[in-house]
Scaffold this motif. Structure first.
Motif, mmCIF file in Angstrom:
data_model
loop_
_atom_site.group_PDB
_atom_site.id
_atom_site.type_symbol
_atom_site.label_atom_id
_atom_site.label_comp_id
_atom_site.label_asym_id
_atom_site.label_seq_id
_atom_site.Cartn_x
_atom_site.Cartn_y
_atom_site.Cartn_z
ATOM 1 N N ALA A 188 0.733 -1.049 -0.011
ATOM 2 C CA ALA A 188 -0.142 0.488 0.178
ATOM 3 C C ALA A 188 0.500 1.420 -0.213
ATOM 4 N N GLU A 189 0.572 2.493 -1.017
ATOM 5 C CA GLU A 189 1.103 2.930 -1.412
ATOM 6 C C GLU A 189 0.874 4.588 -0.003
ATOM 7 N N LEU A 190 1.949 5.286 0.686
ATOM 8 C CA LEU A 190 1.546 5.935 0.989
ATOM 9 C C LEU A 190 0.688 7.401 0.376
ATOM 10 N N PRO A 191 0.188 7.850 0.917
ATOM 11 C CA PRO A 191 -0.224 9.479 -0.040
ATOM 12 C C PRO A 191 1.360 10.051 -0.401
ATOM 13 N N ASP A 192 1.029 10.886 -1.476
ATOM 14 C CA ASP A 192 1.864 11.950 -2.336
ATOM 15 C C ASP A 192 1.832 12.713 -1.503
ATOM 16 N N LEU A 193 1.010 13.507 -1.435
ATOM 17 C CA LEU A 193 0.548 14.782 -1.238
ATOM 18 C C LEU A 193 0.096 14.915 0.673
ATOM 19 N N TRP A 194 0.496 15.757 1.449
ATOM 20 C CA TRP A 194 0.407 15.915 3.010
ATOM 21 C C TRP A 194 0.303 17.361 2.955
ATOM 22 N N TRP A 195 -0.786 17.941 3.615
ATOM 23 C CA TRP A 195 -0.540 19.106 4.413
ATOM 24 C C TRP A 195 -1.360 19.588 5.413
ATOM 25 N N PRO A 196 -0.686 19.795 6.540
ATOM 26 C CA PRO A 196 -1.356 20.701 7.689
ATOM 27 C C PRO A 196 -2.675 21.978 7.310
ATOM 28 N N GLN A 197 -4.195 21.429 8.138
ATOM 29 C CA GLN A 197 -5.181 22.562 8.058
ATOM 30 C C GLN A 197 -4.575 23.890 8.376
ATOM 31 N N ASP A 198 -3.285 24.518 8.784
ATOM 32 C CA ASP A 198 -2.756 26.317 8.847
ATOM 33 C C ASP A 198 -1.627 26.225 7.435
ATOM 34 N N ARG A 199 -1.847 25.239 6.612
ATOM 35 C CA ARG A 199 -0.816 25.161 5.783
ATOM 36 C C ARG A 199 0.417 25.296 5.707
ATOM 37 N N ALA A 200 0.993 25.050 7.428
ATOM 38 C CA ALA A 200 2.462 26.081 7.499
ATOM 39 C C ALA A 200 3.465 25.271 6.756
ATOM 40 N N TRP A 201 2.801 24.263 5.914
ATOM 41 C CA TRP A 201 4.012 23.130 5.190
ATOM 42 C C TRP A 201 2.940 21.797 3.982
ATOM 43 N N CYS A 202 4.229 21.770 3.769
ATOM 44 C CA CYS A 202 3.254 21.414 1.994
ATOM 45 C C CYS A 202 4.299 20.196 2.068
ATOM 46 N N LEU A 203 4.519 18.861 2.271
ATOM 47 C CA LEU A 203 5.467 17.922 1.212
ATOM 48 C C LEU A 203 4.515 16.948 0.263
ATOM 49 N N GLY A 204 5.636 17.159 -0.633
ATOM 50 C CA GLY A 204 4.832 16.265 -2.386
ATOM 51 C C GLY A 204 5.888 15.088 -2.329
ATOM 52 N N GLY A 205 5.161 13.755 -2.557
ATOM 53 C CA GLY A 205 6.088 13.093 -3.859
ATOM 54 C C GLY A 205 5.404 12.748 -4.797
#
Length: 242
Positions: A188-205
């Motif tokens: 199972a792949e982890l999500p490609d994108l992560w971001w918190p509700q406050d948009r303090a950062w964004c993780l992308g793959g």
């Protein structure tokens, strides 16, 4: 021409691990399509980890030896190469992009497995989570994007949002639950994108990459560079991705 039978896909799950698949409101992902045209284009760091952040980092997915992680710097030293922010794995090891022209696979005693292509590997994700948690006020409310083209799940009837080059299914959960999809099984792949509700950062793959990219504050990127379990390089928003 050979006609291969279609791949059987499982019905889209309501829960992807402990992340809730969103089938109605895609509003939390709208900010990905509201940027100024020309920002965050396909094939750039900002196109993977969203434009507009003060700083960005590239997190290298490790190679392996006998199942244990190996840093790119270690592999580079064995091949007489230096690893910089724009290092390409296939060039580092002297192979073509499809890894087909090496006389020998790996280097005995140094590495025997390529870095994982695709979303953030679970071990890397676990090292990232506590750092990311310190740089948001909303770690209990996070959003995720999962590429709808991985092929195992039938997401054809689940609403998707656009990123440069991909369509993503929206998931919701806490930051601590980002690794929960591995409870489904080892593939199972982890999500490609992560971001918190406050948009303090964004993780992308991305399915084609051997790196994870993170945009955030200068303080976040500085802290990431110091995490001993991770191999991280600072990069620019318009840098290419690998």
């Amino acid at each position: 021409m050979v006609n291969y039978p279609p791949v059987d896909r499982q019905p889209a799950p309501e829960w992807y691990g402990r992340l809730h698949v969103q089938t109605a409101d895609l509003g939390p992902a709208r900010w990905f399509t509201e940027h100024t045209p020309g920002q965050g284009g396909f094939g750039t760091v900002a196109g993977i980890a969203a434009p507009g952040f003060a700083a960005y980092a590239r997190v290298l997915h490790p190679a392996a030896l006998d199942g244990q992680p190996v840093r790119w710097a270690t592999v580079g030293a064995a091949h007489g190469q230096r690893v910089g922010p724009d290092a390409a794995w296939h060039e580092l090891i002297g192979m073509d992009r499809s890894y087909h022209n090496a006389a020998e696979y790996g280097v005995p005693g140094v590495w025997d497995e390529h870095p994982a292509e695709g979303p953030t590997p679970p071990a890397v994700a676990r090292a990232l989570i506590p750092v990311l948690a310190r740089h948001t006020r909303t770690s209990e409310r996070c959003w995720y994007g999962l590429w709808n083209g991985y092929g195992r799940w039938d997401f054809d009837h689940v609403p998707a949002f656009q990123t440069p080059g991909r369509e993503e299914v929206l998931l919701a959960g806490t930051l601590a639950e980002a690794v929960s999809p591995i409870s489904l099984d080892e593939f199972a792949e982890l999500p490609d994108l992560w971001w918190p509700q406050d948009r303090a950062w964004c993780l992308g793959g991305d399915v084609d990459l051997v790196s994870t990219y993170i945009g955030g504050s200068a303080a976040l990127i500085t802290e990431l560079l110091a995490v001993p379990e991770l191999e991280v390089h600072p990069v620019a928003a318009d840098s290419g991705v690998y």
